[in-house]
Design an enzyme around this catalytic site. Structure first.
Site, mmCIF file in Angstrom:
data_model
loop_
_atom_site.group_PDB
_atom_site.id
_atom_site.type_symbol
_atom_site.label_atom_id
_atom_site.label_comp_id
_atom_site.label_asym_id
_atom_site.label_seq_id
_atom_site.Cartn_x
_atom_site.Cartn_y
_atom_site.Cartn_z
ATOM 1 C CE LYS A 1 11.928 32.723 4.747
ATOM 2 N NZ LYS A 1 12.638 33.030 6.009
ATOM 3 C CE1 TYR B 1 8.346 34.420 8.887
ATOM 4 C CE2 TYR B 1 8.366 36.007 7.096
ATOM 5 C CZ TYR B 1 8.730 34.776 7.617
ATOM 6 O OH TYR B 1 9.501 33.907 6.871
ATOM 7 C CB THR C 1 16.321 29.512 12.299
ATOM 8 O OG1 THR C 1 15.128 28.776 12.515
ATOM 9 C CG2 THR C 1 15.979 30.917 11.841
ATOM 10 N NE ARG D 1 15.824 28.133 6.579
ATOM 11 C CZ ARG D 1 14.919 28.326 7.528
ATOM 12 N NH1 ARG D 1 15.046 27.733 8.713
ATOM 13 N NH2 ARG D 1 13.884 29.105 7.307
ATOM 14 C CG ASN E 1 16.100 31.854 6.372
ATOM 15 O OD1 ASN E 1 15.238 32.299 5.611
ATOM 16 N ND2 ASN E 1 15.870 31.659 7.657
ATOM 17 C CG HIS F 1 7.895 30.046 5.897
ATOM 18 N ND1 HIS F 1 7.988 30.269 7.248
ATOM 19 C CD2 HIS F 1 6.661 29.522 5.690
ATOM 20 C CE1 HIS F 1 6.852 29.910 7.823
ATOM 21 N NE2 HIS F 1 6.034 29.446 6.894
ATOM 22 C CD GLU G 1 2.858 29.462 8.227
ATOM 23 O OE1 GLU G 1 3.283 28.478 7.591
ATOM 24 O OE2 GLU G 1 3.476 29.965 9.198
HETATM 25 N N1 LIG Z 1 18.098 36.371 15.090
HETATM 26 C C1 LIG Z 1 17.653 36.660 13.875
HETATM 27 N N2 LIG Z 1 18.253 37.625 13.114
HETATM 28 C C2 LIG Z 1 17.820 37.932 11.881
HETATM 29 N N3 LIG Z 1 16.761 37.331 11.296
HETATM 30 C C3 LIG Z 1 16.142 36.362 11.992
HETATM 31 C C4 LIG Z 1 16.545 35.977 13.314
HETATM 32 N N4 LIG Z 1 15.726 34.999 13.767
HETATM 33 C C5 LIG Z 1 14.862 34.788 12.766
HETATM 34 N N5 LIG Z 1 15.101 35.601 11.701
HETATM 35 C C6 LIG Z 1 14.358 35.651 10.443
HETATM 36 O O1 LIG Z 1 12.990 35.501 10.713
HETATM 37 C C7 LIG Z 1 12.495 34.326 10.085
HETATM 38 C C8 LIG Z 1 11.460 33.709 10.988
HETATM 39 O O2 LIG Z 1 12.087 33.220 12.163
HETATM 40 P P1 LIG Z 1 11.669 31.819 12.803
HETATM 41 O O3 LIG Z 1 12.177 31.820 14.187
HETATM 42 O O4 LIG Z 1 10.213 31.591 12.559
HETATM 43 O O5 LIG Z 1 12.559 30.805 11.952
HETATM 44 P P2 LIG Z 1 12.128 29.655 10.952
HETATM 45 O O6 LIG Z 1 10.837 29.048 11.388
HETATM 46 O O7 LIG Z 1 13.310 28.764 10.777
HETATM 47 O O8 LIG Z 1 11.981 30.462 9.618
HETATM 48 P P3 LIG Z 1 10.653 30.675 8.768
HETATM 49 O O9 LIG Z 1 9.514 31.048 9.721
HETATM 50 O O10 LIG Z 1 11.009 31.804 7.814
HETATM 51 O O11 LIG Z 1 10.425 29.356 8.131
HETATM 52 C C9 LIG Z 1 13.737 33.463 9.840
HETATM 53 O O12 LIG Z 1 13.586 32.585 8.779
HETATM 54 C C10 LIG Z 1 14.772 34.512 9.531
HETATM 55 O O13 LIG Z 1 14.650 34.941 8.176
HETATM 56 MG MG LIG Z 2 9.040 30.219 11.553
#
Ligand SMILES: Nc1ncnc2c1ncn2[C@@H]1O[C@H](COP(=O)(O)OP(=O)(O)OP(=O)(O)O)[C@@H](O)[C@H]1O
Ligand SMILES: [Mg+2]
Length: 152
Positions: free
Chosen positions: A11, A51, A93, A104, A114, A117, A128
């Site tokens: 990212k 997303y 996450t 992470r 973070n 992805h 994707e």
């Molecule tokens: N509670 C939250 N507060 C702020 N940002 C969040 C929160 N939950 C998720 N995000 C953001 O949205 C992204 C997508 O959430 P997801 O639940 O898909 O997590 P992930 O699969 O670990 O991450 P990614 O999809 O980015 O790989 C997270 O990587 C984070 O940047």
């Molecule tokens: Mg995700």
């Protein structure tokens, strides 16, 4: 274990923090093959498609604005069980749950920023990969490493 392809993206914060080499080297050391790679700035439409599952959540707008804020490195990793292996190497996450030793766990303090992805299922990997890469940008080649690592 089936050979899988998974989509990974460093990212904007990972690029800005100059962690690109650190991150890619972890995947290479594990034995995952890079099948495609590029730097790009995601536009808003693409970010919203990527997303879409999070549309309506409180963090959605800031997530979209963050992900389009600068260049990202997008790539495809291939190997036996690649989707779940990469998720494990990436870590949870929530930074409080991300295990030390994961990407992470070692580098992230904020849920929002973070650095990486990765696809969470076969379906999302397929979706994707086709969102980010054209067929001709994906390379099918053999690694000449004999029996010690995945080489197809
Ligand atoms: N509670 C939250 N507060 C702020 N940002 C969040 C929160 N939950 C998720 N995000 C953001 O949205 C992204 C997508 O959430 P997801 O639940 O898909 O997590 P992930 O699969 O670990 O991450 P990614 O999809 O980015 O790989 C997270 O990587 C984070 O940047
Ligand atoms: Mg995700």
């Amino acid at each position: 274990m089936d050979i899988e392809q998974t989509f990974v993206m460093i990212k904007p914060d990972g690029v800005q923090r100059m962690l690109t080499g650190e991150i890619i080297s972890r995947f290479e050391k594990k034995g995952l093959k890079i099948s495609a790679m590029k730097m790009l700035i995601i536009n808003k439409d693409m970010a919203e498609e990527h997303y879409s599952e999070h549309k309506g959540k409180p963090f959605y707008e800031s997530l979209i604005n963050f992900i389009i804020s600068g260049p990202v490195i997008a790539f495809i990793l291939e190997g036996p069980g690649a989707i779940s292996i990469v998720r494990k190497l990436v870590g949870a996450t929530d930074p409080a749950d991300a295990e030390p030793g994961s990407i992470r766990g070692d580098h992230v303090i904020f849920t929002t920023y973070n650095i990486i992805h990765s696809s969470d299922s076969t379906n999302s990997a397929g979706r994707e990969i086709s969102l980010f890469f054209k067929k001709e940008e994906i390379f099918n080649y053999s690694l000449k490493i004999g029996k010690y690592l995945f080489s197809s």
